[in-house]
Motif scaffolding. Structure first.
Motif, PDB file in Angstrom:
ATOM      1  N   ILE A 137      41.431   2.194  23.222  1.00  0.00           N
ATOM      2  CA  ILE A 137      40.674   3.665  23.065  1.00  0.00           C
ATOM      3  C   ILE A 137      39.737   3.920  23.886  1.00  0.00           C
ATOM      4  O   ILE A 137      39.138   4.708  24.753  1.00  0.00           O
ATOM      5  CB  ILE A 137      41.205   4.519  22.002  1.00  0.00           C
ATOM      6  CG1 ILE A 137      43.237   4.725  22.327  1.00  0.00           C
ATOM      7  CG2 ILE A 137      40.661   6.480  22.375  1.00  0.00           C
ATOM      8  CD1 ILE A 137      42.997   5.203  20.533  1.00  0.00           C
ATOM      9  N   LEU A 138      38.565   4.373  23.375  1.00  0.00           N
ATOM     10  CA  LEU A 138      37.099   3.851  23.708  1.00  0.00           C
ATOM     11  C   LEU A 138      37.222   2.910  25.370  1.00  0.00           C
ATOM     12  O   LEU A 138      36.276   3.987  25.899  1.00  0.00           O
ATOM     13  CB  LEU A 138      35.876   3.366  22.359  1.00  0.00           C
ATOM     14  CG  LEU A 138      34.303   3.332  22.653  1.00  0.00           C
ATOM     15  CD1 LEU A 138      34.978   4.769  23.073  1.00  0.00           C
ATOM     16  CD2 LEU A 138      33.862   2.780  22.194  1.00  0.00           C
ATOM     17  N   GLU A 139      37.584   2.072  25.274  1.00  0.00           N
ATOM     18  CA  GLU A 139      37.700   1.376  26.453  1.00  0.00           C
ATOM     19  C   GLU A 139      38.013   2.560  27.754  1.00  0.00           C
ATOM     20  O   GLU A 139      37.620   2.361  28.686  1.00  0.00           O
ATOM     21  CB  GLU A 139      38.186  -0.392  26.658  1.00  0.00           C
ATOM     22  CG  GLU A 139      38.325  -1.043  28.001  1.00  0.00           C
ATOM     23  CD  GLU A 139      38.844  -1.812  27.362  1.00  0.00           C
ATOM     24  OE1 GLU A 139      39.499  -2.765  28.664  1.00  0.00           O
ATOM     25  OE2 GLU A 139      39.249  -2.467  26.542  1.00  0.00           O
ATOM     26  N   LEU A 140      38.924   2.465  27.484  1.00  0.00           N
ATOM     27  CA  LEU A 140      39.904   3.933  28.210  1.00  0.00           C
ATOM     28  C   LEU A 140      39.306   4.594  28.692  1.00  0.00           C
ATOM     29  O   LEU A 140      39.147   4.798  29.435  1.00  0.00           O
ATOM     30  CB  LEU A 140      41.296   4.055  27.895  1.00  0.00           C
ATOM     31  CG  LEU A 140      42.397   2.501  28.347  1.00  0.00           C
ATOM     32  CD1 LEU A 140      43.466   3.275  26.759  1.00  0.00           C
ATOM     33  CD2 LEU A 140      42.681   2.406  28.895  1.00  0.00           C
ATOM     34  N   ILE A 141      38.552   5.370  27.356  1.00  0.00           N
ATOM     35  CA  ILE A 141      37.722   6.735  27.766  1.00  0.00           C
ATOM     36  C   ILE A 141      36.780   6.675  28.487  1.00  0.00           C
ATOM     37  O   ILE A 141      35.985   6.954  29.109  1.00  0.00           O
ATOM     38  CB  ILE A 141      37.759   7.790  26.693  1.00  0.00           C
ATOM     39  CG1 ILE A 141      38.807   8.452  26.206  1.00  0.00           C
ATOM     40  CG2 ILE A 141      35.964   8.365  26.743  1.00  0.00           C
ATOM     41  CD1 ILE A 141      38.502   8.688  24.543  1.00  0.00           C
ATOM     42  N   SER A 142      36.114   5.092  28.427  1.00  0.00           N
ATOM     43  CA  SER A 142      34.431   4.872  29.178  1.00  0.00           C
ATOM     44  C   SER A 142      34.928   4.598  30.795  1.00  0.00           C
ATOM     45  O   SER A 142      34.289   4.815  31.930  1.00  0.00           O
ATOM     46  CB  SER A 142      34.409   3.322  28.551  1.00  0.00           C
ATOM     47  OG  SER A 142      35.366   2.414  28.844  1.00  0.00           O
ATOM     48  N   LYS A 143      36.129   4.913  31.294  1.00  0.00           N
ATOM     49  CA  LYS A 143      36.735   4.980  32.219  1.00  0.00           C
ATOM     50  C   LYS A 143      36.761   5.912  33.468  1.00  0.00           C
ATOM     51  O   LYS A 143      36.617   6.506  34.275  1.00  0.00           O
ATOM     52  CB  LYS A 143      38.500   4.310  33.483  1.00  0.00           C
ATOM     53  CG  LYS A 143      37.748   2.522  32.669  1.00  0.00           C
ATOM     54  CD  LYS A 143      39.285   2.223  32.815  1.00  0.00           C
ATOM     55  CE  LYS A 143      39.568   0.742  32.586  1.00  0.00           C
ATOM     56  NZ  LYS A 143      38.768   0.170  32.719  1.00  0.00           N
ATOM     57  N   ILE A 144      36.553   7.260  32.245  1.00  0.00           N
ATOM     58  CA  ILE A 144      36.427   8.508  32.395  1.00  0.00           C
ATOM     59  C   ILE A 144      35.148   8.804  32.329  1.00  0.00           C
ATOM     60  O   ILE A 144      34.690   9.760  33.250  1.00  0.00           O
ATOM     61  CB  ILE A 144      37.311   9.310  31.346  1.00  0.00           C
ATOM     62  CG1 ILE A 144      38.696   8.688  31.975  1.00  0.00           C
ATOM     63  CG2 ILE A 144      37.231  11.138  32.130  1.00  0.00           C
ATOM     64  CD1 ILE A 144      39.189   8.488  32.360  1.00  0.00           C
ATOM     65  N   ILE A 145      34.566   8.733  31.501  1.00  0.00           N
ATOM     66  CA  ILE A 145      32.813   9.392  31.252  1.00  0.00           C
ATOM     67  C   ILE A 145      31.771   7.998  30.494  1.00  0.00           C
ATOM     68  O   ILE A 145      32.890   7.434  30.297  1.00  0.00           O
ATOM     69  CB  ILE A 145      33.082  10.766  30.343  1.00  0.00           C
ATOM     70  CG1 ILE A 145      33.055   9.915  28.866  1.00  0.00           C
ATOM     71  CG2 ILE A 145      33.858  11.891  30.898  1.00  0.00           C
ATOM     72  CD1 ILE A 145      33.234  11.037  27.923  1.00  0.00           C
ATOM     73  N   PRO A 146      30.682   7.750  30.983  1.00  0.00           N
ATOM     74  CA  PRO A 146      30.091   7.029  30.681  1.00  0.00           C
ATOM     75  C   PRO A 146      30.236   6.583  29.181  1.00  0.00           C
ATOM     76  O   PRO A 146      29.808   8.092  28.060  1.00  0.00           O
ATOM     77  CB  PRO A 146      28.168   7.376  30.841  1.00  0.00           C
ATOM     78  CG  PRO A 146      28.852   8.708  31.937  1.00  0.00           C
ATOM     79  CD  PRO A 146      29.637   9.046  31.810  1.00  0.00           C
ATOM     80  N   VAL A 147      30.364   5.788  28.323  1.00  0.00           N
ATOM     81  CA  VAL A 147      30.012   5.182  26.610  1.00  0.00           C
ATOM     82  C   VAL A 147      30.172   4.020  26.972  1.00  0.00           C
ATOM     83  O   VAL A 147      29.828   3.230  27.419  1.00  0.00           O
ATOM     84  CB  VAL A 147      31.835   5.632  26.807  1.00  0.00           C
ATOM     85  CG1 VAL A 147      31.789   4.933  25.240  1.00  0.00           C
ATOM     86  CG2 VAL A 147      32.796   7.040  26.624  1.00  0.00           C
ATOM     87  N   PRO A 148      28.679   3.868  26.041  1.00  0.00           N
ATOM     88  CA  PRO A 148      28.121   2.949  25.523  1.00  0.00           C
ATOM     89  C   PRO A 148      29.029   1.564  25.070  1.00  0.00           C
ATOM     90  O   PRO A 148      29.965   2.300  24.268  1.00  0.00           O
ATOM     91  CB  PRO A 148      27.068   2.712  24.303  1.00  0.00           C
ATOM     92  CG  PRO A 148      26.878   4.613  23.767  1.00  0.00           C
ATOM     93  CD  PRO A 148      28.054   5.739  25.080  1.00  0.00           C
TER      94      PRO A 148
END
Length: 507
Positions: free
Chosen positions: A124-135
């Motif tokens: 889920i974190l990987e997919l969200i990182s495509k929308i907003i910057p996530v380390p």
């Protein structure tokens, strides 16, 4: 000895009757069979060879060649099936130096469940990182971890190698020792290699909280292999905790970016993460019991047993959220041999991991409540992973659900003194009994794709109680419309394929 006398002496020696197929474990990420359910299911099968070997020794020369051959055939069938388990459950299943199927199964299931709980949030974190910057990278006790790779066997093995004293730098030093001129004697080489590996294991082991430093000799047992496993177990929990905190921050960022839609839906703010200082609480319990008994190494056998039972009882009663550790683990895992260190470690790990998983439950239940928001911004599909079941996960691993073990017939077994117990259900649904998840907030978000020249979006809308957003600009309220007789009338005719979201105001 004839069949009648053999049967009489065996006194109806009983083996479990195996089902032809293992049922897929029920439940999603929050409603699973307990670890004991899963481990004891495997151990029912893995214990059969040792039971038969003991039976054969007890029967001695009274056992006919035919009966012995039948039993050895069963042993071979079961061990072949267990080897399939090992192969499928790699890298979770670690073969010990001395084979102990029950201990290996317990450790494999512990690692498998930890992986299952880590897999979903990481994806889920990987997919969200495509929308907003996530380390997506972190460092734990000097080990670099890539969240995008952490669910792969290769990356996990790289980390395990480092923690086990077999990282690339230590391997290079060992090679240098082997090629030293003049060469070292075999004894010197072995001693120096063991010192290097042991030193590297201890370097990482001493960095984890003291309460998790089992197998360091405080109760009489010190094993480097087990210390490395304890360190890896703790590192995984740190990864899970980091992922959850990152998800929490990511959700807050999504809310702030799309606050217009959020407020119109009347949705609640993100639930604060559940916090509980597990290491401090457990260490306090251990210190309390230790203070009562003094130096553990000097206890008599009877005193040591009392110490063990008192400490276990306190740890089993520890509450994490609404559950005690006893409920979390389930019935005792049936093992032939288990040390005090191993028992305490299992309870501590269960408390630590469940506290993290309980945070995840609270967070994902909030996700289900606000699913209308994520649907509205086009991220609803991401959260379908929340419903991934352990059954789905095991199928992804090609888990061997079919038990292709050929037993002699019941009549044949009876002639050599063996009966089969009645088959029992392997799993019961919802062993943890976590209850129903909340339903999503009842907000119908209409997505409309227009035709060329369209000016009316038909409905029964109320002026002032509806928000229209152009999907190409989700951050800005669209004002080029009015509500007339329940319909939305666009000020300017739409083009072919324009996308609008029509959102009712939340109460």
């Amino acid at each position: 000895m004839d069949a009648a006398l053999l049967k009489e002496k065996a006194a109806g020696f009983t083996l479990p009757k195996l089902p032809t197929e293992i049922d897929c474990p029920p439940g999603d990420i929050f409603d699973l069979p307990t670890k004991a359910d899963l481990v004891n299911m495997i151990n029912k099968i893995s214990d059969i060879p040792s039971q038969l070997r003991v039976f054969m020794v007890e029967m001695g020369t009274d056992l006919t060649a035919e009966a012995k051959a039948e039993m050895e055939g069963i042993i071979k069938e079961i061990e072949s099936y267990m080897e399939t388990f090992e192969e499928i459950l790699k890298p979770y299943w670690k073969t010990g130096t001395v084979r102990d199927w029950s201990k290996e199964a317990k450790e494999a299931i512990t690692d498998l469940l930890a992986e299952f709980h880590m897999y979903i949030p990481a994806k889920i974190l990987e997919l969200i990182s495509k929308i907003i910057p996530v380390p997506l990278k972190l460092n734990v006790i000097g080990i670099d971890i890539d969240i995008l790779r952490i669910t792969t066997a290769e990356h996990q093995q790289e980390i395990i190698d480092q923690l086990s004293g077999m990282g690339s730098d230590i391997k290079a030093q060992i090679e240098a020792l082997k090629n030293q001129d003049p060469p070292l004697s075999p004894e010197e080489l072995k001693k120096m290699m063991e010192g290097m590996i042991s030193g590297e294991i201890d370097k990482y082991f001493k960095m984890i909280p003291s309460v998790y430093q089992q197998f360091a000799g405080q109760y009489g047992i010190e094993v480097n292999e087990w210390k490395a496993k304890a360190t890896w177990s703790w590192v995984k929990s740190e990864i899970q905790d980091w992922i959850q905190n990152s998800l929490f921050k990511a959700f807050k960022s999504l809310i702030s970016v799309f606050d217009l839609i959020w407020s119109m839906l009347g949705l609640p703010s993100i639930t604060a993460l559940f916090t509980m200082d597990i290491p401090k609480i457990i260490q306090s319990l251990i210190d309390t019991v230790k203070a009562k008994y003094g130096d553990i190494k000097n206890l008599t056998i009877e005193e040591a047993q009392k110490f063990r039972e008192e400490l276990k009882s306190l740890l089993l009663d520890l509450q994490i959220g609404p559950f005690s550790i006893k409920q979390i683990i389930g019935d005792a895992v049936k093992e032939s041999v288990t040390s005090l260190e191993d028992q305490i470690n299992e309870l501590i790990v269960a408390a630590r991991d469940f506290s993290i998983n309980w945070q995840k439950k609270i967070m994902f239940e909030w996700v289900k409540i606000v699913k209308a928001f994520f649907d509205a911004i086009g991220l609803g599909a991401i959260f379908e992973l929340v419903g991934l079941t352990l059954c789905n996960f095991l199928k992804m691993l090609a888990f061997p659900f079919k038990i292709d073990v050929k037993f002699p017939s019941v009549d044949k077994l009876a002639t050599i003194g063996i009966t089969l117990a009645t088959a029992t259900t392997v799993f019961s649904s919802g062993s943890m009994g976590t209850g129903e998840s909340p339903t999503s907030t009842d907000r119908v978000v209409n997505e409309v794709t227009t035709t060329a020249g369209q000016t009316v979006i038909a409905g029964s809308f109320v002026d002032g109680d509806v928000l229209v957003v152009n999907k190409n600009d989700l951050k800005t309220a669209f004002t080029g419309y009015s509500v007339v007789d329940g319909d939305i009338v666009l000020t300017t005719a739409a083009a072919e394929g324009d996308n609008y979201l029509v959102i009712p105001r939340g109460s």
